[in-house]
Write a protein that holds these residues in place. Structure first.
Motif, PDB file in Angstrom:
ATOM      1  N   ILE A  45      28.430  28.865  38.374  1.00  0.00           N
ATOM      2  CA  ILE A  45      29.066  29.691  39.405  1.00  0.00           C
ATOM      3  C   ILE A  45      30.293  30.438  38.860  1.00  0.00           C
ATOM      4  O   ILE A  45      31.062  30.992  39.625  1.00  0.00           O
ATOM      5  CB  ILE A  45      29.414  28.890  40.684  1.00  0.00           C
ATOM      6  N   GLY A  46      30.461  30.435  37.543  1.00  0.00           N
ATOM      7  CA  GLY A  46      31.507  31.228  36.910  1.00  0.00           C
ATOM      8  C   GLY A  46      32.906  30.654  36.975  1.00  0.00           C
ATOM      9  O   GLY A  46      33.884  31.405  36.867  1.00  0.00           O
TER      10      GLY A  46
ATOM     11  N   ALA B 183      35.252  32.136  43.613  1.00  0.00           N
ATOM     12  CA  ALA B 183      34.257  31.135  43.991  1.00  0.00           C
ATOM     13  C   ALA B 183      34.818  30.267  45.104  1.00  0.00           C
ATOM     14  O   ALA B 183      36.025  30.018  45.174  1.00  0.00           O
ATOM     15  CB  ALA B 183      33.884  30.267  42.792  1.00  0.00           C
ATOM     16  N   VAL B 184      33.917  29.818  45.973  1.00  0.00           N
ATOM     17  CA  VAL B 184      34.256  28.861  47.020  1.00  0.00           C
ATOM     18  C   VAL B 184      33.272  27.709  46.888  1.00  0.00           C
ATOM     19  O   VAL B 184      32.053  27.915  46.898  1.00  0.00           O
ATOM     20  CB  VAL B 184      34.177  29.481  48.433  1.00  0.00           C
ATOM     21  N   VAL B 185      33.811  26.503  46.746  1.00  0.00           N
ATOM     22  CA  VAL B 185      33.009  25.283  46.620  1.00  0.00           C
ATOM     23  C   VAL B 185      33.266  24.461  47.872  1.00  0.00           C
ATOM     24  O   VAL B 185      34.412  24.180  48.206  1.00  0.00           O
ATOM     25  CB  VAL B 185      33.425  24.483  45.354  1.00  0.00           C
ATOM     26  N   SER B 186      32.196  24.084  48.575  1.00  0.00           N
ATOM     27  CA  SER B 186      32.379  23.410  49.855  1.00  0.00           C
ATOM     28  C   SER B 186      31.714  22.040  49.911  1.00  0.00           C
ATOM     29  O   SER B 186      30.533  21.905  49.619  1.00  0.00           O
ATOM     30  CB  SER B 186      31.811  24.276  50.980  1.00  0.00           C
TER      31      SER B 186
ATOM     32  N   PRO C 254      33.827  40.492  45.837  1.00  0.00           N
ATOM     33  CA  PRO C 254      32.493  41.024  45.530  1.00  0.00           C
ATOM     34  C   PRO C 254      31.946  40.357  44.263  1.00  0.00           C
ATOM     35  O   PRO C 254      32.661  40.226  43.268  1.00  0.00           O
ATOM     36  CB  PRO C 254      32.744  42.514  45.325  1.00  0.00           C
ATOM     37  N   GLY C 255      30.706  39.907  44.331  1.00  0.00           N
ATOM     38  CA  GLY C 255      30.094  39.190  43.214  1.00  0.00           C
ATOM     39  C   GLY C 255      30.477  37.721  43.162  1.00  0.00           C
ATOM     40  O   GLY C 255      30.020  36.982  42.290  1.00  0.00           O
ATOM     41  N   GLY C 256      31.304  37.278  44.106  1.00  0.00           N
ATOM     42  CA  GLY C 256      31.751  35.887  44.142  1.00  0.00           C
ATOM     43  C   GLY C 256      30.633  34.929  44.525  1.00  0.00           C
ATOM     44  O   GLY C 256      29.644  35.319  45.130  1.00  0.00           O
ATOM     45  N   ARG C 257      30.815  33.672  44.145  1.00  0.00           N
ATOM     46  CA  ARG C 257      29.797  32.653  44.396  1.00  0.00           C
ATOM     47  C   ARG C 257      30.300  31.618  45.397  1.00  0.00           C
ATOM     48  O   ARG C 257      31.464  31.220  45.368  1.00  0.00           O
ATOM     49  CB  ARG C 257      29.435  31.929  43.099  1.00  0.00           C
ATOM     50  N   PHE C 258      29.389  31.188  46.259  1.00  0.00           N
ATOM     51  CA  PHE C 258      29.650  30.121  47.224  1.00  0.00           C
ATOM     52  C   PHE C 258      28.654  29.010  46.955  1.00  0.00           C
ATOM     53  O   PHE C 258      27.465  29.265  46.774  1.00  0.00           O
ATOM     54  CB  PHE C 258      29.466  30.652  48.654  1.00  0.00           C
ATOM     55  N   THR C 259      29.141  27.786  46.898  1.00  0.00           N
ATOM     56  CA  THR C 259      28.252  26.659  46.662  1.00  0.00           C
ATOM     57  C   THR C 259      28.586  25.522  47.620  1.00  0.00           C
ATOM     58  O   THR C 259      29.759  25.277  47.925  1.00  0.00           O
ATOM     59  CB  THR C 259      28.332  26.207  45.182  1.00  0.00           C
ATOM     60  N   THR C 260      27.550  24.889  48.124  1.00  0.00           N
ATOM     61  CA  THR C 260      27.681  23.759  49.025  1.00  0.00           C
ATOM     62  C   THR C 260      26.443  22.888  48.856  1.00  0.00           C
ATOM     63  O   THR C 260      25.500  23.277  48.168  1.00  0.00           O
ATOM     64  CB  THR C 260      27.867  24.225  50.488  1.00  0.00           C
ATOM     65  N   PHE C 261      26.441  21.722  49.473  1.00  0.00           N
ATOM     66  CA  PHE C 261      25.293  20.844  49.301  1.00  0.00           C
ATOM     67  C   PHE C 261      24.748  20.395  50.646  1.00  0.00           C
ATOM     68  O   PHE C 261      25.402  20.521  51.682  1.00  0.00           O
ATOM     69  CB  PHE C 261      25.645  19.632  48.428  1.00  0.00           C
ATOM     70  N   ALA C 262      23.536  19.871  50.602  1.00  0.00           N
ATOM     71  CA  ALA C 262      22.885  19.319  51.789  1.00  0.00           C
ATOM     72  C   ALA C 262      22.133  18.053  51.379  1.00  0.00           C
ATOM     73  O   ALA C 262      21.633  17.964  50.247  1.00  0.00           O
ATOM     74  CB  ALA C 262      21.912  20.339  52.377  1.00  0.00           C
ATOM     75  N   TYR C 263      22.090  17.114  52.278  1.00  0.00           N
ATOM     76  CA  TYR C 263      21.367  15.871  51.986  1.00  0.00           C
ATOM     77  C   TYR C 263      19.870  16.092  52.166  1.00  0.00           C
ATOM     78  O   TYR C 263      19.423  16.718  53.128  1.00  0.00           O
ATOM     79  CB  TYR C 263      21.840  14.748  52.896  1.00  0.00           C
ATOM     80  N   LEU C 264      19.115  15.561  51.232  1.00  0.00           N
ATOM     81  CA  LEU C 264      17.666  15.749  51.221  1.00  0.00           C
ATOM     82  C   LEU C 264      17.004  15.237  52.499  1.00  0.00           C
ATOM     83  O   LEU C 264      16.140  15.896  53.059  1.00  0.00           O
ATOM     84  CB  LEU C 264      17.068  15.050  49.991  1.00  0.00           C
ATOM     85  N   HIS C 265      17.421  14.076  52.966  1.00  0.00           N
ATOM     86  CA  HIS C 265      16.770  13.474  54.134  1.00  0.00           C
ATOM     87  C   HIS C 265      16.935  14.304  55.408  1.00  0.00           C
ATOM     88  O   HIS C 265      16.151  14.170  56.328  1.00  0.00           O
ATOM     89  CB  HIS C 265      17.284  12.043  54.367  1.00  0.00           C
ATOM     90  N   ALA C 266      17.944  15.177  55.439  1.00  0.00           N
ATOM     91  CA  ALA C 266      18.198  15.973  56.633  1.00  0.00           C
ATOM     92  C   ALA C 266      17.745  17.424  56.505  1.00  0.00           C
ATOM     93  O   ALA C 266      17.878  18.198  57.446  1.00  0.00           O
ATOM     94  CB  ALA C 266      19.685  15.930  56.963  1.00  0.00           C
TER      95      ALA C 266
END
Length: 188
Positions: free
Chosen positions: A32-33, A106-109, A134-146
Protein backbone atom coordinates in the motif's frame (compact mmCIF):
# COMPACT_ATOMS: atom_id res chain seq x y z
CA UNK A 1 -6.14 -3.96 30.66
CA UNK A 2 -6.44 -6.37 27.71
CA UNK A 3 -8.31 -6.09 24.42
CA UNK A 4 -10.63 -8.84 25.71
CA UNK A 5 -11.49 -6.73 28.76
CA UNK A 6 -12.16 -3.70 26.56
CA UNK A 7 -14.34 -5.84 24.27
CA UNK A 8 -16.39 -6.99 27.27
CA UNK A 9 -16.71 -3.42 28.57
CA UNK A 10 -17.41 -1.79 25.17
CA UNK A 11 -18.23 -4.43 22.52
CA UNK A 12 -19.55 -2.00 19.91
CA UNK A 13 -16.58 0.32 20.34
CA UNK A 14 -13.86 -2.34 20.51
CA UNK A 15 -15.24 -4.96 18.09
CA UNK A 16 -12.61 -7.68 18.68
CA UNK A 17 -12.23 -10.30 21.38
CA UNK A 18 -8.52 -10.82 20.67
CA UNK A 19 -5.80 -8.62 19.20
CA UNK A 20 -5.03 -9.10 15.52
CA UNK A 21 -2.09 -11.34 14.67
CA UNK A 22 1.25 -10.15 13.30
CA UNK A 23 0.42 -12.00 10.07
CA UNK A 24 -2.76 -9.98 9.65
CA UNK A 25 -0.80 -6.80 10.44
CA UNK A 26 1.67 -7.72 7.71
CA UNK A 27 -1.15 -8.37 5.21
CA UNK A 28 -2.82 -5.06 6.15
CA UNK A 29 0.31 -3.03 5.48
CA UNK A 30 1.91 -4.71 2.47
CA UNK A 31 1.62 -3.28 -1.04
CA UNK A 32 0.00 0.00 0.00
CA UNK A 33 3.04 2.27 -0.40
CA UNK A 34 3.84 2.91 3.25
CA UNK A 35 7.56 3.08 2.51
CA UNK A 36 6.96 6.14 0.26
CA UNK A 37 4.17 7.73 2.30
CA UNK A 38 4.50 11.13 3.95
CA UNK A 39 1.34 10.82 6.04
CA UNK A 40 -0.49 7.67 7.07
CA UNK A 41 -3.65 7.50 9.16
CA UNK A 42 -4.68 4.54 11.27
CA UNK A 43 -8.29 4.18 12.37
CA UNK A 44 -8.98 2.15 15.50
CA UNK A 45 -5.41 1.19 16.42
CA UNK A 46 -6.54 -0.70 19.53
CA UNK A 47 -3.52 -2.40 21.09
CA UNK A 48 -1.17 -1.18 18.36
CA UNK A 49 -0.49 -4.36 16.37
CA UNK A 50 -1.03 -2.55 13.07
CA UNK A 51 0.61 0.59 14.47
CA UNK A 52 3.89 -1.26 15.03
CA UNK A 53 3.85 -2.72 11.52
CA UNK A 54 3.10 0.70 9.99
CA UNK A 55 5.91 2.35 11.94
CA UNK A 56 8.33 -0.40 10.87
CA UNK A 57 7.58 0.41 7.21
CA UNK A 58 7.46 4.23 7.41
CA UNK A 59 10.35 6.41 6.30
CA UNK A 60 12.11 8.43 9.01
CA UNK A 61 10.44 11.74 8.04
CA UNK A 62 6.92 10.33 7.64
CA UNK A 63 4.04 10.74 10.09
CA UNK A 64 1.40 8.37 11.47
CA UNK A 65 -1.81 9.76 12.97
CA UNK A 66 -3.68 7.08 14.94
CA UNK A 67 -7.34 7.91 15.62
CA UNK A 68 -8.78 5.91 18.55
CA UNK A 69 -12.19 6.54 20.13
CA UNK A 70 -11.73 4.24 23.14
CA UNK A 71 -10.06 6.36 25.87
CA UNK A 72 -8.35 3.40 27.57
CA UNK A 73 -6.81 2.11 24.34
CA UNK A 74 -5.82 5.62 23.18
CA UNK A 75 -4.04 6.31 26.47
CA UNK A 76 -2.27 2.95 26.43
CA UNK A 77 -1.10 3.44 22.84
CA UNK A 78 0.26 6.91 23.70
CA UNK A 79 1.98 5.62 26.82
CA UNK A 80 3.63 2.59 25.23
CA UNK A 81 4.92 4.05 21.95
CA UNK A 82 7.75 6.58 22.02
CA UNK A 83 8.18 6.98 18.25
CA UNK A 84 8.11 10.69 17.41
CA UNK A 85 6.44 9.93 14.05
CA UNK A 86 3.28 8.79 15.91
CA UNK A 87 0.48 11.10 17.03
CA UNK A 88 -2.49 9.52 18.85
CA UNK A 89 -5.77 11.42 18.54
CA UNK A 90 -8.70 10.45 20.75
CA UNK A 91 -11.68 11.12 18.49
CA UNK A 92 -14.18 9.55 16.15
CA UNK A 93 -13.00 8.39 12.74
CA UNK A 94 -15.93 10.37 11.30
CA UNK A 95 -14.00 13.52 12.31
CA UNK A 96 -10.95 12.39 10.38
CA UNK A 97 -10.46 15.53 8.28
CA UNK A 98 -10.26 17.72 11.39
CA UNK A 99 -7.89 15.29 13.13
CA UNK A 100 -5.51 15.03 10.17
CA UNK A 101 -5.71 18.41 8.44
CA UNK A 102 -4.01 17.36 5.20
CA UNK A 103 -4.27 14.62 2.56
CA UNK A 104 -3.08 11.18 3.63
CA UNK A 105 -1.21 8.77 1.37
CA UNK A 106 -2.73 5.74 3.10
CA UNK A 107 -5.43 4.94 5.63
CA UNK A 108 -5.21 1.66 7.56
CA UNK A 109 -8.34 0.69 9.47
CA UNK A 110 -8.96 -1.78 12.26
CA UNK A 111 -12.51 -0.53 12.83
CA UNK A 112 -15.34 -3.03 13.45
CA UNK A 113 -17.32 -2.14 10.32
CA UNK A 114 -20.00 -4.82 10.56
CA UNK A 115 -21.15 -3.84 14.06
CA UNK A 116 -21.62 -0.16 13.13
CA UNK A 117 -24.94 1.27 12.05
CA UNK A 118 -24.96 1.71 8.26
CA UNK A 119 -25.24 5.50 8.47
CA UNK A 120 -22.20 5.75 10.78
CA UNK A 121 -20.21 3.42 8.53
CA UNK A 122 -21.05 5.64 5.56
CA UNK A 123 -19.97 8.78 7.43
CA UNK A 124 -16.61 7.24 8.26
CA UNK A 125 -16.04 5.96 4.73
CA UNK A 126 -16.90 9.43 3.40
CA UNK A 127 -14.34 10.90 5.83
CA UNK A 128 -11.74 8.40 4.58
CA UNK A 129 -12.31 9.29 0.93
CA UNK A 130 -12.24 13.00 1.81
CA UNK A 131 -8.83 12.78 3.51
CA UNK A 132 -7.21 10.28 1.14
CA UNK A 133 -4.89 11.84 -1.46
CA UNK A 134 -5.44 11.02 -5.15
CA UNK A 135 -3.91 7.59 -5.74
CA UNK A 136 -4.02 6.92 -1.99
CA UNK A 137 -4.67 3.47 -0.57
CA UNK A 138 -7.21 2.35 2.03
CA UNK A 139 -6.90 -1.00 3.73
CA UNK A 140 -9.11 -2.76 6.24
CA UNK A 141 -9.95 -6.33 7.17
CA UNK A 142 -12.97 -8.57 7.58
CA UNK A 143 -13.42 -11.84 9.40
CA UNK A 144 -13.89 -14.83 7.14
CA UNK A 145 -16.77 -16.33 9.12
CA UNK A 146 -18.84 -13.15 8.67
CA UNK A 147 -18.07 -12.45 5.01
CA UNK A 148 -21.34 -13.94 3.81
CA UNK A 149 -23.54 -11.80 6.09
CA UNK A 150 -25.70 -9.05 4.66
CA UNK A 151 -23.83 -6.37 6.62
CA UNK A 152 -20.46 -7.57 5.30
CA UNK A 153 -21.77 -7.67 1.73
CA UNK A 154 -23.16 -4.14 2.12
CA UNK A 155 -19.79 -2.97 3.41
CA UNK A 156 -17.97 -4.50 0.42
CA UNK A 157 -20.46 -2.81 -1.92
CA UNK A 158 -19.87 0.52 -0.15
CA UNK A 159 -16.13 0.14 -0.71
CA UNK A 160 -16.63 -0.72 -4.38
CA UNK A 161 -18.86 2.35 -4.78
CA UNK A 162 -16.36 4.77 -3.21
CA UNK A 163 -13.08 3.49 -4.62
CA UNK A 164 -11.79 2.97 -8.14
CA UNK A 165 -10.11 -0.35 -7.44
CA UNK A 166 -10.92 -2.93 -4.78
CA UNK A 167 -8.90 -6.08 -4.10
CA UNK A 168 -9.28 -8.87 -1.56
CA UNK A 169 -6.26 -10.67 -0.12
CA UNK A 170 -5.96 -14.40 0.44
CA UNK A 171 -7.28 -15.54 3.82
CA UNK A 172 -4.94 -14.96 6.74
CA UNK A 173 -5.49 -18.26 8.54
CA UNK A 174 -3.14 -17.61 11.50
CA UNK A 175 -5.49 -14.97 12.96
CA UNK A 176 -8.24 -15.46 15.53
CA UNK A 177 -10.65 -15.61 13.79
CA UNK A 178 -9.24 -16.01 10.25
CA UNK A 179 -9.56 -12.82 8.20
CA UNK A 180 -8.88 -11.29 4.81
CA UNK A 181 -7.86 -7.78 3.78
CA UNK A 182 -9.70 -5.31 1.56
CA UNK A 183 -7.31 -2.99 -0.32
CA UNK A 184 -8.92 -0.04 -2.07
CA UNK A 185 -7.37 2.67 -4.24
CA UNK A 186 -8.61 6.19 -4.93
CA UNK A 187 -8.30 7.61 -8.45
CA UNK A 188 -4.92 9.28 -9.08
Amino acid sequence: MSITTEFLRRPLMTGAVAASSRRLAHAMTEDIGLERAGLVVELGPGTGVFTDEILARLAPGARLVAVELNPVLAERLSATRSDTRLTVVRDSAAELAAAVGEPADAVVSGLPWTVMPRERRGQILDAVTEVLAPGGRFTTFAYLHAAWTLTARHFTAELAHRFDRLERSPVVWPNLPPAFVHRATRKP
